[in-house]
Design an enzyme around this catalytic site. Sequence first.
Site, PDB file in Angstrom:
ATOM      1  N   ASN A  18       0.844  -1.194   0.000  1.00 29.77           N
ATOM      2  CA  ASN A  18       0.000   0.000   0.000  1.00 29.77           C
ATOM      3  C   ASN A  18       0.876   1.240   0.000  1.00 29.77           C
ATOM      4  O   ASN A  18       1.794   1.348   0.812  1.00 29.77           O
ATOM      5  CB  ASN A  18      -0.882   0.041   1.255  1.00 29.77           C
ATOM      6  CG  ASN A  18      -1.994   1.075   1.159  1.00 29.77           C
ATOM      7  OD1 ASN A  18      -2.895   0.949   0.336  1.00 29.77           O
ATOM      8  ND2 ASN A  18      -1.923   2.110   1.977  1.00 29.77           N
ATOM      9  N   GLU A  19       0.636   2.140  -0.925  1.00 24.47           N
ATOM     10  CA  GLU A  19       1.330   3.433  -0.946  1.00 24.47           C
ATOM     11  C   GLU A  19       2.817   3.297  -0.589  1.00 24.47           C
ATOM     12  O   GLU A  19       3.293   3.876   0.402  1.00 24.47           O
ATOM     13  CB  GLU A  19       0.654   4.431  -0.011  1.00 24.47           C
ATOM     14  CG  GLU A  19      -0.725   4.829  -0.470  1.00 24.47           C
ATOM     15  CD  GLU A  19      -1.282   6.052   0.259  1.00 24.47           C
ATOM     16  OE1 GLU A  19      -0.819   6.350   1.369  1.00 24.47           O
ATOM     17  OE2 GLU A  19      -2.182   6.697  -0.289  1.00 24.47           O
ATOM     18  N   GLU A  58      -8.258   5.671  -3.966  1.00 22.82           N
ATOM     19  CA  GLU A  58      -8.668   6.240  -2.677  1.00 22.82           C
ATOM     20  C   GLU A  58      -8.968   7.716  -2.854  1.00 22.82           C
ATOM     21  O   GLU A  58      -8.196   8.448  -3.479  1.00 22.82           O
ATOM     22  CB  GLU A  58      -7.549   6.150  -1.631  1.00 22.82           C
ATOM     23  CG  GLU A  58      -7.238   4.777  -1.117  1.00 22.82           C
ATOM     24  CD  GLU A  58      -6.151   4.832  -0.036  1.00 22.82           C
ATOM     25  OE1 GLU A  58      -6.002   5.891   0.613  1.00 22.82           O
ATOM     26  OE2 GLU A  58      -5.454   3.833   0.133  1.00 22.82           O
ATOM     27  N   TRP A  96      -5.679  14.439   8.602  1.00 23.68           N
ATOM     28  CA  TRP A  96      -4.233  14.615   8.740  1.00 23.68           C
ATOM     29  C   TRP A  96      -3.731  16.004   8.365  1.00 23.68           C
ATOM     30  O   TRP A  96      -2.537  16.246   8.320  1.00 23.68           O
ATOM     31  CB  TRP A  96      -3.467  13.525   7.975  1.00 23.68           C
ATOM     32  CG  TRP A  96      -4.037  13.139   6.637  1.00 23.68           C
ATOM     33  CD1 TRP A  96      -4.806  12.034   6.373  1.00 23.68           C
ATOM     34  CD2 TRP A  96      -3.900  13.818   5.386  1.00 23.68           C
ATOM     35  NE1 TRP A  96      -5.169  11.995   5.041  1.00 23.68           N
ATOM     36  CE2 TRP A  96      -4.608  13.082   4.403  1.00 23.68           C
ATOM     37  CE3 TRP A  96      -3.243  14.988   4.984  1.00 23.68           C
ATOM     38  CZ2 TRP A  96      -4.686  13.459   3.064  1.00 23.68           C
ATOM     39  CZ3 TRP A  96      -3.318  15.379   3.648  1.00 23.68           C
ATOM     40  CH2 TRP A  96      -4.035  14.605   2.709  1.00 23.68           C
ATOM     41  N   GLU A 148      -7.277   6.947  12.500  1.00 22.17           N
ATOM     42  CA  GLU A 148      -8.075   7.503  11.403  1.00 22.17           C
ATOM     43  C   GLU A 148      -9.559   7.593  11.731  1.00 22.17           C
ATOM     44  O   GLU A 148     -10.391   7.679  10.834  1.00 22.17           O
ATOM     45  CB  GLU A 148      -7.805   6.693  10.132  1.00 22.17           C
ATOM     46  CG  GLU A 148      -6.337   6.878   9.725  1.00 22.17           C
ATOM     47  CD  GLU A 148      -5.961   6.235   8.407  1.00 22.17           C
ATOM     48  OE1 GLU A 148      -6.360   5.083   8.186  1.00 22.17           O
ATOM     49  OE2 GLU A 148      -5.260   6.884   7.616  1.00 22.17           O
ATOM     50  N   LYS A 149      -9.887   7.617  13.046  1.00 24.94           N
ATOM     51  CA  LYS A 149     -11.306   7.634  13.419  1.00 24.94           C
ATOM     52  C   LYS A 149     -11.988   8.944  13.045  1.00 24.94           C
ATOM     53  O   LYS A 149     -13.206   8.992  12.943  1.00 24.94           O
ATOM     54  CB  LYS A 149     -11.490   7.322  14.895  1.00 24.94           C
ATOM     55  CG  LYS A 149     -10.798   8.260  15.853  1.00 24.94           C
ATOM     56  CD  LYS A 149     -10.973   7.783  17.291  1.00 24.94           C
ATOM     57  CE  LYS A 149     -10.161   8.613  18.260  1.00 24.94           C
ATOM     58  NZ  LYS A 149      -8.703   8.442  18.087  1.00 24.94           N
ATOM     59  N   PHE A 150     -11.210  10.021  12.817  1.00 21.76           N
ATOM     60  CA  PHE A 150     -11.835  11.279  12.404  1.00 21.76           C
ATOM     61  C   PHE A 150     -11.755  11.498  10.894  1.00 21.76           C
ATOM     62  O   PHE A 150     -12.064  12.580  10.393  1.00 21.76           O
ATOM     63  CB  PHE A 150     -11.200  12.461  13.152  1.00 21.76           C
ATOM     64  CG  PHE A 150     -11.479  12.423  14.633  1.00 21.76           C
ATOM     65  CD1 PHE A 150     -12.778  12.411  15.109  1.00 21.76           C
ATOM     66  CD2 PHE A 150     -10.430  12.370  15.550  1.00 21.76           C
ATOM     67  CE1 PHE A 150     -13.042  12.358  16.471  1.00 21.76           C
ATOM     68  CE2 PHE A 150     -10.685  12.323  16.916  1.00 21.76           C
ATOM     69  CZ  PHE A 150     -11.991  12.314  17.383  1.00 21.76           C
TER      70      PHE A 150
HETATM   71  C1  GLA Z   1      -3.682   6.832   2.479  1.00 20.55           C
HETATM   72  C2  GLA Z   1      -3.660   5.393   2.930  1.00 20.55           C
HETATM   73  C3  GLA Z   1      -4.913   4.989   3.636  1.00 20.55           C
HETATM   74  C4  GLA Z   1      -5.370   6.066   4.588  1.00 20.55           C
HETATM   75  C5  GLA Z   1      -5.548   7.345   3.828  1.00 20.55           C
HETATM   76  C6  GLA Z   1      -6.059   8.479   4.677  1.00 20.55           C
HETATM   77  O1  GLA Z   1      -4.243   7.015   1.244  1.00 20.55           O
HETATM   78  O2  GLA Z   1      -3.428   4.502   1.881  1.00 20.55           O
HETATM   79  O3  GLA Z   1      -4.639   3.794   4.354  1.00 20.55           O
HETATM   80  O4  GLA Z   1      -4.415   6.231   5.586  1.00 20.55           O
HETATM   81  O5  GLA Z   1      -4.298   7.742   3.322  1.00 20.55           O
HETATM   82  O6  GLA Z   1      -6.234   9.659   3.957  1.00 20.55           O
END
Ligand code: GLA
Length: 652
Positions: free
Chosen positions: A145-146, A301, A309, A349-351
Site C-alpha cells: 500500500n502506498e 482512494e 491529517w 483515522e477515526k476522524f
Molecule cells: C492513504 C492510505 C490509507 C489512509 C488514507 C487516509 O491514502 O493509503 O490507508 O491512511 O491515506 O487519507
Amino acid sequence: MFSSLWYGGDYNPEQWTPDVWDDDVRLMRRAGVTVATVGVFSWAKLEPADGEFDFGWLDDVIDRLHAGGIGVDLATATAAPPPWLAREHPDTLPVMADGTVLGIGSRQHYSPSSATYREYAARLATRIVERYADHPAVIAWHVNNEYGCHVPRCWSDESAVAFRAWLAERYGDIETLNDAWGTAFWSQHYASFDEVMPPRAAPASINPTQQLDFDRFGSDALLALHRMECDIIRARSDKPITTNFMGFFKPADYWRWAEHVDFVTDDAYPDPADPRAIPFAAAVRDLMRSLAGDKPWILMEQATSAVNWRPRNAPKPAGMFRRLSLQSIARGADGIMQFQWRQSVRGSEKFHSAMVPHAGEDTRIYRDVCALGEELAGLTSVIGSRVPSRVAVMFDWDSWWAVEQTDTPARVSYIRAVLAWHAALYRAGVTVDFASKDSSLDGYDLVIVPTMQVVTPEVQARVAAASGRGATVLVTYQSAILDEGLGVLPGGYLGAWQELLGVRVEEFAPYAQPDQFFDAPATVPVSSLDGELAGGIEGWSEVVHADAAEVLATFTEGLAAGGPAITRRAGAEGAGAAWYVATQPSEALADAVVARLLADSGVAPVATSASDEVEAVRRGDRLFLINHGATAAEVEWDGGAATLDAGEVRVV
Ligand code: GLA
Ligand code: GLA
C-alpha cells in the site's frame, strides 16, 4: 479488463465484529458498491505469530462479499508488519539519515532493503495468493500500500550495501562513478565501492550526484519490493495487479513503476478548503492517465468528505464529492474508490471521513455515496474509452530531484514550475497529457518542457524532432542545464536546444527571496514588446541572448533588465515555432503565452467559458462539463452551448 466501473473502498473488517460484516454487505449493495479492497492492514490478524496463519476470518469476509455480488481487490497485507516481526527481527526497521531507528505502533515500519522483511513479506504474500487465487470474488491484487508514503528512504547499513550494489550495476567500476560524481571536488575520491555511503547526516551539503543516485536507488528499492510480490502473484494467478500511487509523489519515479502494474491506481486527497486543489487534482488525473498509457487507471482512494491529517480538516461541501469523482471519470478513470468503507471508531483515522459515517446511514454522506453509485452504474459504457489530447507537458523525476536540491541558483518548486503551465491550459479548456523523457511525442501538436533541468541527448533530439515535424514547442527556464550525472552543459546552457530555440543563457539572475513574514510575494512585470504578453513574473530572471529568435518580452528589473524574457523562433518549412520563457510566469502571463501557443499550434479548447471554474473534458463520445463554481456559468463548445448551474455536472 473490468466489465463495470469500480465503486467502493478500503474495507477493514478486522476492526469490526461479524454482525457488522452483514450490515456492511447490506449497505454496500444499497450503495451500488462493486468492489471492496480487503486486507491492506491485516498482517497481524492473518499471521498473529511467526509462521502461525489464521485465514478463517478472511475466508468468511470474502465469502460474504461474494454472496453479496461484491468483487474483492485483495491486498497482500505487507504494508504494516506485526509487532512480533520488529521484536524478533529489529533489522527490519528503517533507519533515518541521522541514525534514528523508526519504531512500531504506527505502520510501514520496514526497511525496503531488509532481507528479513522481504522474506517474511514474500511468505505472507505467497500464502495469501495460494489461498485466494481461484476465489471467484477476487478480481485483482493490491500489492502492499502506498509504497514510500511514510518511509521513502532508509539509510541503514543494509541499505548501504544495497545502494553500493545498485551503483556497481550502474557504473561498472569505481572510476566511472568517480567521474560521474565529480569526486575530485572536496576530496571525495573513492578507492572502492565499499567506501561509498548513502547520504547520511554530514557536515555540509553532500555530493549532488550522490544525492540524485540515492533518490534513483530509493525509488528502485521500493520498486524491487513491488516486483518481488508481482513475481509471486504472477506465478500463481493471472488476475490483474496494481499498487496505489500517490499522484505527484516525489520519492517514486512512477514512469519506471507504471510498466510493472497491470492497471494504474491513485490515491488523491485534494483539500476541500483550497480552490487551487481542483485544477491540481485535474493534473493528477492527467498524470495517472498518462502513466497508464493503454492500460486502465482507477481512483483507488479519495475521501467522501474530510481527512484527519491536515491541521484543519474541512469537509467537502455539497456536491464536491460527486464533482471530483466525475472529474476523474472524465479524465479517464474506470473506477472511483474511497478510503474507507466504514468510519473507524478507534485508531489514528477515526476522524477521517468514510462511505458509512459515524452517524450511520441516515446521513448526507451515505446518501451522496448511494447517489454516486447509481450514477456510475449508468456510465458503464465509458470503460476503455479514450481521452484525446494534442498537448504534452513533460514531467521528469530526475529534474524534480535535481532542481530541488540545495546549493542551486535559487530554490525552485518543480511542481510549481510545471503545473503553472498545466493550470494555464486547464483555464484555457485544453486537455493535457504528461510525457516522460522517454515518451514518444508523436501525435502532439504542442509540447511543453517546463524546467527540465536534467536532460539526455535523446530527449533533446526528440523534442527538436517534434518541432521539426511541425509541433509548437515551449521550453522554460532552468531547462537543459545538466546532464544525467548533473554535470553542467557549458557554453550558454540549453545544450542542443540552443539551436532549436535560437537562444543561449549566459548568466542566472534570480531576484531576492521575499521575507516570509514581512513581504508579499514579489512579482516583477515583464515588458511586452507587442503588448500581448502582459503580466508579472516571480523570482527568476536570466541573461539571455536571442541569437536567432524574436524577442517578445523583456525583463524590466535587475541584471537582466532590458534583455529577453520570452522569445519565439518561427518554424521554417513545416517546422513548428519554438518558444523560450526564461522565468516563472504569473497566471496572467502564462495565460497570455498559452493563448499564443494555441494559435501557433492550432490546438482548440474542448469548450470555452468566461468562468475559470468550468472544466470541460472529452472522453470517448461524451463531453463532461463540470462547474466547480458557486455561480451559474455559460459554456460553449463546437456544436453546442449551455448554462451550467452552480456546482452542476452535465454529461453531453
Ligand atoms: C492513504 C492510505 C490509507 C489512509 C488514507 C487516509 O491514502 O493509503 O490507508 O491512511 O491515506 O487519507
Ligand atoms: C568558504 C570555503 C570555500 C567555499 C566558499 C563558498 O569560504 O572555504 O571552500 O566553499 O565558502 O562560498
